[in-house]
Design a protein around this motif. Sequence first.
Motif, short mmCIF file in Angstrom:
data_model
loop_
_atom_site.label_atom_id
_atom_site.label_comp_id
_atom_site.label_asym_id
_atom_site.label_seq_id
_atom_site.Cartn_x
_atom_site.Cartn_y
_atom_site.Cartn_z
N ILE A 16 9.96 -1.74 -21.03
CA ILE A 16 10.06 -0.72 -20.02
C ILE A 16 10.48 -1.26 -18.89
O ILE A 16 10.13 -2.56 -18.59
N ASP A 17 11.30 -0.92 -18.01
CA ASP A 17 11.86 -1.23 -16.85
C ASP A 17 11.30 -0.16 -15.50
O ASP A 17 11.32 1.11 -15.89
N PHE A 18 10.68 -0.98 -14.51
CA PHE A 18 10.25 0.07 -13.42
C PHE A 18 10.93 -0.21 -12.05
O PHE A 18 11.48 -1.53 -12.10
N ASP A 19 11.12 0.45 -11.25
CA ASP A 19 11.48 0.05 -9.98
C ASP A 19 10.46 0.29 -8.88
O ASP A 19 9.40 1.55 -9.18
N LEU A 20 10.10 -0.40 -7.95
CA LEU A 20 9.09 -0.43 -6.99
C LEU A 20 9.44 0.51 -5.81
O LEU A 20 10.53 -0.20 -5.21
N ALA B 70 0.98 -1.21 0.05
CA ALA B 70 -0.16 0.14 0.01
C ALA B 70 0.76 1.32 -0.01
O ALA B 70 0.52 2.24 -0.39
N GLU B 71 2.19 0.92 0.25
CA GLU B 71 3.16 2.30 0.54
C GLU B 71 4.10 2.22 -0.68
O GLU B 71 5.06 3.07 -0.62
N MET B 72 3.54 1.77 -1.67
CA MET B 72 4.49 1.42 -2.92
C MET B 72 4.05 2.31 -4.26
O MET B 72 2.82 2.09 -4.39
N SER B 73 4.92 2.20 -5.15
CA SER B 73 4.65 2.95 -6.37
C SER B 73 5.66 2.49 -7.46
O SER B 73 6.67 2.20 -7.11
N LEU B 74 4.99 2.54 -8.52
CA LEU B 74 5.94 2.29 -9.84
C LEU B 74 6.76 3.26 -10.25
O LEU B 74 5.97 4.46 -10.59
N GLN B 75 7.86 3.30 -10.49
CA GLN B 75 8.67 4.50 -10.80
C GLN B 75 9.53 4.04 -12.27
O GLN B 75 10.13 2.93 -12.25
N ILE B 76 9.51 4.74 -13.16
CA ILE B 76 10.22 4.43 -14.56
C ILE B 76 11.58 4.37 -13.98
O ILE B 76 12.24 5.27 -13.58
N SER B 77 12.45 3.17 -14.27
CA SER B 77 13.69 3.07 -14.03
C SER B 77 14.60 4.25 -14.61
O SER B 77 14.67 4.43 -15.45
N GLY B 78 15.60 4.78 -13.80
CA GLY B 78 16.59 5.83 -14.19
C GLY B 78 15.74 7.19 -14.26
O GLY B 78 16.27 7.94 -15.01
N SER B 79 14.80 7.19 -13.85
CA SER B 79 13.80 8.63 -13.58
C SER B 79 13.35 8.85 -12.45
O SER B 79 13.43 8.15 -11.45
N VAL B 80 12.69 9.99 -12.22
CA VAL B 80 11.83 10.37 -10.87
C VAL B 80 10.28 10.34 -11.27
O VAL B 80 9.54 10.69 -10.85
N ASP B 81 9.94 9.72 -12.59
CA ASP B 81 8.66 9.45 -13.05
C ASP B 81 7.76 8.55 -12.51
O ASP B 81 8.14 7.49 -12.80
N ARG B 82 6.88 8.73 -11.88
CA ARG B 82 5.83 7.75 -11.11
C ARG B 82 4.36 8.02 -11.96
O ARG B 82 3.80 8.65 -11.18
N PRO B 83 4.41 7.32 -12.99
CA PRO B 83 3.01 7.58 -13.57
C PRO B 83 1.85 7.15 -12.53
O PRO B 83 2.02 6.37 -11.91
N ASP B 84 0.69 7.67 -13.17
CA ASP B 84 -0.53 7.28 -12.28
C ASP B 84 -0.88 6.04 -12.64
O ASP B 84 -0.55 5.44 -13.57
N GLY B 85 -1.54 5.22 -11.71
CA GLY B 85 -2.01 3.87 -11.83
C GLY B 85 -2.70 3.56 -12.89
O GLY B 85 -2.58 2.23 -13.47
#
Length: 161
Positions: free
Chosen positions: A147-151, A117-132
């Motif tokens: 595409i690669d994401f960091d949780l 519940a406290e996590m978001s997907l962020q595009i790897s190598g960026s600070v971009d966290r697109p809406d769900g």
Amino acid sequence: MSKIIEIFVRQEGQRDPILRETHDGATIAALKAQLGNEDTSFFLFEEDADEPLLDDYLIRHNEDGLKVIHRHRCKSVDVSVRYAGRQVSREFGPGSTLDRIKRWAERKLKIDDVDAAEMSLQISGSVDRPDGSTHVGSLVSCPGCKIDFDLVPTDRVNGGQ
């Protein structure tokens, strides 16, 4: 007389949808012709579906509100999610929402519901966290289709005095 159906069309490389209208009972082939220009080599997906709609599929009016379709040249998107030194990967349809991808990654990485519940997907190598509700295909272009994401922990907004 057939009913008019409003369809939000999300597209390759564009985060904002466009609104189109078609008639109840129109085929996917007819919608493709309406959406196409010179380039007709694209697929149409229902939201969160992994397989493209067939050309003879009939678009039907229902009481669920607006339909959401995704238009993309990639038949699938290779998605990787990294968390705490681990990585999971699989292919998703371009119309898959980031909420769906996040839930999948949390299950595969065995993240409990409280932490998830406290996590978001962020595009790897960026600070971009697109809406769900963003479609993964809106973030990638053909021929890459990857595409690669960091949780990552969700930013908290703390109330102050």
